[in-house]
Design a protein around this motif. Structure first.
Motif, short mmCIF file in Angstrom:
data_model
loop_
_atom_site.label_atom_id
_atom_site.label_comp_id
_atom_site.label_asym_id
_atom_site.label_seq_id
_atom_site.Cartn_x
_atom_site.Cartn_y
_atom_site.Cartn_z
N UNK A 1 43.22 -27.04 -52.57
CA UNK A 1 44.69 -27.02 -51.96
C UNK A 1 45.80 -26.06 -52.82
N UNK A 2 45.59 -26.58 -54.23
CA UNK A 2 46.34 -26.04 -55.14
C UNK A 2 45.87 -24.44 -55.47
N UNK A 3 44.60 -24.17 -55.46
CA UNK A 3 44.28 -22.88 -55.72
C UNK A 3 44.54 -21.93 -54.72
N UNK B 1 48.98 -28.31 -61.42
CA UNK B 1 48.86 -27.02 -61.21
C UNK B 1 49.66 -26.46 -60.20
N UNK B 2 49.83 -27.02 -59.06
CA UNK B 2 50.64 -26.49 -58.17
C UNK B 2 52.05 -26.51 -58.52
N UNK B 3 52.58 -27.25 -59.20
CA UNK B 3 53.97 -27.18 -59.34
C UNK B 3 54.31 -26.09 -60.55
N UNK B 4 53.46 -26.11 -61.44
CA UNK B 4 53.36 -25.24 -62.63
C UNK B 4 53.13 -23.92 -62.29
N UNK B 5 52.44 -23.73 -61.23
CA UNK B 5 52.21 -22.25 -60.71
C UNK B 5 53.44 -21.83 -59.89
N UNK B 6 54.26 -22.67 -59.30
CA UNK B 6 55.28 -22.41 -58.54
C UNK B 6 56.50 -21.67 -59.70
N UNK B 7 56.70 -22.47 -60.82
CA UNK B 7 57.44 -22.15 -61.73
C UNK B 7 57.17 -21.03 -62.68
N UNK B 8 55.94 -20.68 -62.82
CA UNK B 8 55.27 -19.62 -63.51
C UNK B 8 55.42 -18.27 -62.49
N UNK B 9 55.12 -18.65 -61.40
CA UNK B 9 55.07 -17.66 -60.15
C UNK B 9 56.41 -17.06 -59.90
N UNK B 10 57.40 -17.78 -60.03
CA UNK B 10 58.94 -17.47 -59.72
C UNK B 10 59.17 -16.38 -60.50
N UNK B 11 59.02 -16.69 -62.36
CA UNK B 11 59.24 -15.88 -63.09
C UNK B 11 58.45 -14.58 -62.98
#
Length: 443
Positions: free
Chosen positions: A134-136, A37-47
């Protein structure tokens, strides 16, 4: 009900329910876990952040490190901060890509912001915050609409880069074995991004002292202290911003009010109603005071160290910026750092609450989801507001360039800022030089 929140937090790293006994190895084998969830959110968040901020343009202090006239002034402080490293990076990017698009410069700020988010997540996880929470919480920090000024302003690459480097040093100190060359390099580099590195490095020093002793930590951070002191004495001392000082009882009361507004208003920036920030500010104060004796040497050491770092940050900011008025206390840039400082402590409190049962856990998650939704909407709204303001500045700058091209020798045009209100560092002569070098596009 357990009476020790530190012990309770350490023991409860999974949500209540049938899967509460799943071990870390079993969780790691599943495709969907908190780390995913964390790493996926970083990638999607950047875009997503770049897309939301696609209409941003050069603004305000961006020009303070972009105009060629100031290329040789990288050691000179800007509003009291040593911005040497971001100035060098911006100049290289300007020379390479020009100023036809804001996106490469904005990407630097977004990457620095995501580095802060990732390091905060690592600290949350290390401190004992429930993994899913933590991820949320990392997503909540990533989409912090109350700090949109930092996220969508390329100049804040320095502000957030300094925080990221300081947090990285803290994470390294929180390990059993020290990575000495990396700690030395990062701690020396951090203050050259912004003075915001100082309180974060102070928090890192607390972690280092607890984990590895004061002498070893002091020796590792001594080169940074010497470097920053030399810069201040040799370069910055004469340009230091005047501080209001605290010389009367009324001044003490005003300083206390300013500091309280930084905490309450800063945390409130991430909530639908700003004054609600007083509640987590008070609970964090009570949590820190009542649990620090048994919690400082635990896995939650970094959370206590960051609370201590927040005190350093608030004290320094109160002393140096109190004269700007109480309304500046909860500004977006200050709120960003206050939230970063207190996020692990807040995460531990939420973990303790969520461990009370299914209903408290569901309430915590629902509350965080609502906060994320509110901040996401706020992020979009603020991005649009900033883009409208910057579009007006861009229009005035292009109109000024058009006049300069018709009258390149006009001394008044050359000596006057193209946009005196929003971009005072960009003089007409700077604009003409950028255009002639091919770095600024045609009007």
């Amino acid at each position: 009900m357990p009476q020790d929140p530190i012990a309770d937090v350490s023991a409860s790293s999974s949500p209540p329910g049938p899967r509460a006994g799943v071990g870390a190895r079993d969780a790691g084998r599943t495709r969907w876990n908190p780390a995913t969830l964390h790493y996926g959110s970083l990638v999607l968040g950047f875009a997503a952040i770049l897309w939301i901020g696609r209409d941003q343009w050069f603004f305000g202090d961006d020009w303070a490190i972009l105009v060629p006239r100031l290329d040789s002034s990288i050691l000179v402080p800007h509003v009291g901060h040593w911005n040497m490293s971001p100035a060098i990076v911006f100049q290289l990017l300007r020379n390479w890509l020009g100023l036809g698009s804001y996106l490469p410069f904005l990407a630097l700020a977004v990457l620095a912001h995501l580095a802060v988010v990732h390091l905060a997540w690592r600290i949350l996880s290390r401190a004992g915050v429930q993994p899913w929470l933590a991820s949320v919480l990392g997503i909540a920090l990533m989409l912090l609409g109350g700090a949109s000024e930092n996220i969508f302003w390329a100049f804040q690459f320095g502000f957030m880069g300094a925080i990221a480097l300081g947090l990285w040093v803290l994470v390294l100190f929180d390990r059993p074995r020290l990575t000495i060359p990396l700690i030395l390099a990062l701690s020396l580099l951090a203050p050259t991004f912004s003075g915001t590195a100082i309180p974060v490095l102070a928090a890192a020093a607390v972690v280092g002292a607890v984990r590895h002793g004061w002498w070893r930590t002091g020796l590792l951070l001594l080169p940074t202290a010497i470097s920053f002191l030399l810069w201040y004495l040799l370069v910055a001392h004469g340009d230091a911003m005047p501080a209001a000082g605290i010389t009367t009882i009324g001044g003490v009361a005003q300083a206390g009010l300013y500091a309280a507004a930084m905490y309450g208003g800063g945390l409130g920036r991430g909530l639908p109603v700003v004054w609600l920030g007083a509640i987590p500010a008070l609970t964090t104060a009570v949590w820190a005071i009542t649990t620090v004796r048994r919690g400082l040497g635990s896995r939650a050491t970094a959370a206590y160290a960051l609370v201590a770092g927040s005190l350093v940050f608030v004290a320094l900011t109160t002393y140096s910026r109190m004269s700007f008025g109480i309304s500046a206390a909860a500004s977006e840039r200050y709120a960003y750092l206050v939230i970063v400082f207190l996020l692990p402590a807040l995460g531990l409190q939420l973990t303790w609450l969520a461990a009370r049962g299914r209903q408290p856990f569901a309430a915590v998650v629902a509350g965080l989801v609502l906060i994320i939704g509110f901040n996401t909407v706020d992020l979009v709204i603020e991005a649009h507001a900033q883009a409208v303001r910057e579009a007006g500045s861009e229009k005035r700058i292009h109109a000024d360039l058009d006049q300069l091209l018709k009258n390149p020798g006009d001394p008044a045009l050359r000596a006057t800022p193209a946009d005196a209100k929003w971009s005072p560092d960009l003089l007409g002569s700077d604009l003409l030089a950028l255009y002639r070098s091919g770095e600024f596009p045609k009007p």
